[in-house]
Design an enzyme around this catalytic site. Structure first.
Site, PDB file in Angstrom:
ATOM      1  CD  GLU A  79      10.751  -6.659  -3.190  1.00 51.08           C
ATOM      2  OE1 GLU A  79      11.973  -6.647  -2.816  1.00 51.08           O
ATOM      3  OE2 GLU A  79       9.835  -7.122  -2.118  1.00 51.08           O
ATOM      4  CD  GLU A 102      11.350  -3.560   4.408  1.00 52.82           C
ATOM      5  OE1 GLU A 102       9.992  -2.891   4.166  1.00 52.82           O
ATOM      6  OE2 GLU A 102      11.760  -4.657   3.714  1.00 52.82           O
TER       7      GLU A 102
END
Lengths: 499, 499
Positions: free
Chosen positions: B263, B292
């Protein structure tokens, strides 16, 4: 215009306000500081939309239509209509360009206040406060309905129905009462031991204790939460989301203890408003004064109660892992109720606190009803502290510069704090005729107290006026004698005075 | 229409979205559950306003005007115009009543998904998924520009420029590569010891460790924060407020460790976007796949790097207070990179993860380009798991019902995860030509890595397309070989295979 359409418009404004409430809560709890400029833009934009809607064409149309078609409104619709009309008149009667100019003056005054604090000198903010006062004096005629004096108009914005005439009488009685108690204590009292109050209690220990207490008092953590902040507050997004905050001092556990108990009182109020008022301006407290009565009921009525503390003391000792094992209950209890003159309002104990308010009230009244010069205020402030509390500020930071309220334009707001004290004591007296409060506070189940307050105060939200609520709940109008009697009984017990 | 007026309209929409972001963050972190019905109303209302504005008259006017007056736009204005046009066409081309019907179908599908999970049976949601597929097939012609196949249209919504033609080739290569590595490991590999991974590490110990690591990697906690949640995510309100979340398991520290590192990669991306894009739709990631790639760069490139772990191991041992003192570094490192076939995507290791994505890709392609029957999907799913991973789900909860995506209408989304893997490995390769990544990860200062990514990826926000970004950053189009090579080097080292 149908009632449903009107209520839908109101609901949408409330939904915007709910988002604003979360933005505010986040700003004061967890928001990264670097985000504050972005946050300012978001809040500015959303509050702009909310304000425009609240005075916009649809609301105007509804107010005009239902003025002459009140028979088409349900009971709820009528209450919402009345509240909306009040808010509209408050918000919309001032010409927009004057309101804008006032908002700029507020920004300047806040900056000047910060400077004055640094310089410890009221002179640094004098001009800006003078400007705000001039604006308010210009606005008062727009707001005025049937009030007698200018200052009455300001008082009414925070506590509908309140007047200088009433307050003069009430505050005279409170001042005399408190000063008598203080004189008696000074003459004959035994000062309680307080040295152990600074023993280290970790934040986690304090949290366990105060969360336990708040829950017992009726604050529902499944419909709220407790967070850390610099300036403690309660903020409700809705009745299922009434958040409380506190600050912690590991060498002064009583700060967070009484702080959380206080905020929990505000939270319980919001959590207990009748769901029928959801998404309307009635789903909030009746006034600042009534809201404070609920927080102060927790903090100074329950928080001064010996049975309550006797019941909680074992839990406190358990939470603090033996750090107070050498302190007996009486000594512990007495320490919590020490009274001592102080210069700073937010550090005042429950006996002297109302005097701080009365000083501010008297000065505000002089400003708006007697046109006292701004140049005299600092001296007047200091003289009054010397007269009422026997201590004199050495500089304006200890004196007239301490509060944020005036630089925020909030004249007429301070009395609400004192009303909260008096309402709380009066409610305690009325409650005592129906339920045995001391016995309940010695028991495992405090719910009868919360239920009484919900029945008489909470459920109504803002659908009733403060004076009506108090009259209905206690059978009489505001009577400050209950506060004086309560203070006397608590402090004479603590200071071992037998009359 | 002036550029400034257009950008102001865009800014106001972004401000609404920022409030919505906070409401979402709060719903997933601290909101009292009892508030969820109220929250639904607030979010529904605000997202309605935001959507209406984004396709409203002012945006329409701006798009029409600047279509023929692009010369009046600054470079920034032009980028914003292009992005706004893309979003508008995506949002506005579907007739409003069909979009409404689709939204209702989505609600039904989510409810059906929950039922199907309980029953562990895809049959419970079959009809609802079928309905969603029918809606998307109806919508695709509205969205279609120059794409060749139906499924290309969906892929493009998440990763602009992506096609079935490219993916077929790329995924074939990835699948072969991974299956070869797995076969070699199965044949000759030495399975690492992993028993100690379940040793108890308290939440606070884990927090200290992962926050320290995230900070070293470049996540700025003064412009973000770390909170607890059920489903971890990164959510940015603005570039100075990019919040990350995690869940904790005290007997499985590696979950939160890799979760937070992941994250933090998303957060660093958002924190590093050029401030000139503030308050525009360009102040976000270029695509799901590129986003991503940044989180996975942290998680699988840095998180698999031996020098990185060798450097962090003493810090890890310090944070865990001796619990791993008997474990030598090699043993510790190897344990983190165990690979094992699993049925559940979100529990997969970094070697097998792409296979989970490829299975979903192949099925989605069959649905949209080959009209496979919904009745066959469960069987197809299970057969593919058996073929690619050598294990077969015993029920649909272990199989086709596990993901939320399809019931949310997100077909075409899964490939982005695999793209993130491939982009990350390709970026690692390109980076290695300019800076010595291993040496940097063994040092006290990781900033050259973050700076490289900011220079080549982060700063541009959504102003460049994914394929352009990758081409500019690495000198070539997407090439899956780098991922295969990287996986081979990591896993052959861990499994002690000498080729």
């Amino acid at each position: 215009m149908k009632e449903q359409e009107f209520l839908q418009e109101i609901k949408e404004i409330e939904l915007l306000n709910e988002a604003l409430a979360l933005l505010e809560w986040d700003s004061q709890t967890g928001m990264p500081e670097a985000s504050s400029e972005f946050r300012g833009e978001t809040v500015g934009y959303l509050s702009g939309i909310s304000f425009e809607r609240s005075v916009g064409p649809k609301i105007q149309e509804a107010l005009t239509y239902f003025e002459t078609h009140q028979d088409e409104l349900s009971e709820l619709g009528l209450s919402v209509y009345k509240k909306t009309k009040e808010n509209y008149e408050l918000n919309h009667s001032i010409p927009a360009e004057r309101m804008q100019a006032y908002n700029i003056a507020l920004t300047n005054a806040h900056a000047a206040w910060l400077k004055a604090r640094k310089a410890k000198d009221f002179a640094e903010m004098k001009n800006e406060i003078q400007t705000l006062i001039a604006f308010l004096k210009e606005f008062i005629p727009y707001w005025k309905k049937d009030e007698t004096t200018n200052y009455d108009v300001l008082l009414n914005q925070y506590e509908p129905g309140l007047t200088v005439e009433k307050l003069d009488e009430i505050f005279a009685q409170v001042k005399t009462g408190i000063m008598e108690i203080r004189a008696t204590i000074a003459e004959k009292g035994t000062v309680p031991r307080t040295d152990f109050l600074s023993r280290r209690v970790t934040k986690e220990q304090q949290r366990t204790f105060v969360m336990g207490v708040a829950q017992q008092l009726g604050y529902d953590f499944t419909r709220g939460r407790l967070d850390d902040t610099v300036h403690p507050f309660m903020l409700d997004l809705n009745r299922n989301d009434a958040r409380i905050t506190t600050r912690w001092d590991e060498t002064n556990f009583s700060m967070a203890t009484f702080g959380v108990i206080h905020e929990a009182g505000h939270g319980i109020y919001e959590q207990s408003i009748d769901p029928k008022y959801d998404h309307t301006p009635l789903s909030t407290g009746a006034s600042m004064g009534i809201h404070e009565s609920q927080s102060l009921f927790n903090e100074i009525i329950i928080g001064s109660n010996k049975q309550f503390w006797e019941k909680q003391f074992p839990f406190f000792k358990e939470c603090t892992a033996g750090a107070f094992d050498d302190i007996d209950f009486e000594t512990f209890y007495d320490s919590l109720k020490e009274t001592k003159a102080s210069l700073v309002r937010i550090e005042a104990d429950s006996l002297t606190y109302p005097l701080h308010i009365i000083i501010r009230y008297e000065i505000e009244k002089m400003i708006f009803n007697e046109n006292v010069s701004i140049d005299e205020l600092s001296q007047i402030w200091n003289d009054k502290y010397e007269e009422y509390l026997g201590i004199r500020p050495e500089n304006d930071l200890e004196g007239i510069v301490q509060d944020v309220h005036w630089s925020g334009g909030s004249f007429g707001y301070f009395p609400s704090y004192a009303l909260g004290y008096m309402y709380a004591a009066q409610l305690r007296h009325a409650m005592g005729k129906e339920i045995d409060v001391d016995t309940i506070l010695a028991s495992d189940d405090y719910s009868p107290i919360k239920n009484w307050l919900t029945e008489h105060i909470h459920q109504y939200g803002a659908s009733r006026k403060p004076n009506q609520l108090i009259l209905d709940a206690t059978g009489e109008a505001l009577n400050p004698q209950y506060l004086i009697d309560y203070m006397k009984s608590i402090y004479y017990d603590v200071y071992k005075i037998n009359e």
